[in-house]
Scaffold this motif. Structure first.
Motif: not given
Length: 195
Positions: A88-106
């Protein structure tokens, strides 16, 4: 004047599915100074600054993240796990303290599965004709030393060629077929075509 927050783009990875145990999952994410990628694999978390390149790779057998598909290089983030199926992979980006939405993959690890096809650095489509030749690079999701080889051919040809360098051809309508072959098991991926 209305205040607003700009949310960074969400990273995208290879689509969920069955993969071989040697698979490296390509992930495309925002890059730049102060841009961090946070990912989670089966509850274990990793984080690194993604300042050099938008694409990186996650080894689903260890959870380590790499800049290229070479697992002998120093990882961007080393989790050094022994991961079992499913992944189960979850991935997101954080830029200047602001988080992106998270994508999930299996990803389901199947050692009996056929390998997955390679992918090209250019998608099928129409490109502006130029005076120079058109070049396509092919990439495998498998690390070096995994016994996986990339093969290609033009549409209509019967013989497959080993991929050893970028494919260069004149800017005419062309169809390229690509596949991967596991030299250890003799299993072959389904062929993919790029037009």
């Amino acid at each position: 004047v209305y205040p607003y927050t700009v949310i960074p783009d969400t990273p995208t990875a290879m689509a969920s599915g069955e993969v071989d145990r040697y698979a490296l999952i390509p992930v495309d994410a925002l890059s730049g100074n102060g841009c961090y990628v946070e990912y989670e694999i089966n509850g274990y978390t990793g984080r690194f600054e993604n300042k050099d390149n938008e694409r990186f790779y996650i080894d689903i057998s260890t959870g380590n993240a790499y800049r290229t598909a070479d697992t002998n290089e120093t990882p961007l983030c080393a989790l050094d796990l022994e991961i079992t199926t499913p992944v189960n992979l979850k991935v997101k980006t954080v830029l200047d303290g602001v988080e992106s939405l998270e994508n999930n993959y299996v990803y389901v690890i199947d050692s009996q599965a056929n390998p997955l096809a390679p992918y090209a650095d250019k998608q099928s489509g129409t490109y502006i004709e130029s005076n120079t030749d058109f070049t396509v690079n092919l990439y495998s999701i498998y690390g070096k030393g995994s016994g996986i080889e990339i093969q290609w051919k033009y549409d209509g040809e019967t013989e497959w060629s080993d991929y050893t360098q970028p494919i260069t051809f004149a800017t005419t309508d062309t169809v390229i077929n690509v596949r991967t072959v596991n030299s250890e098991t003799n299993k072959i991926s389904p062929a993919m075509s790029y037009v």
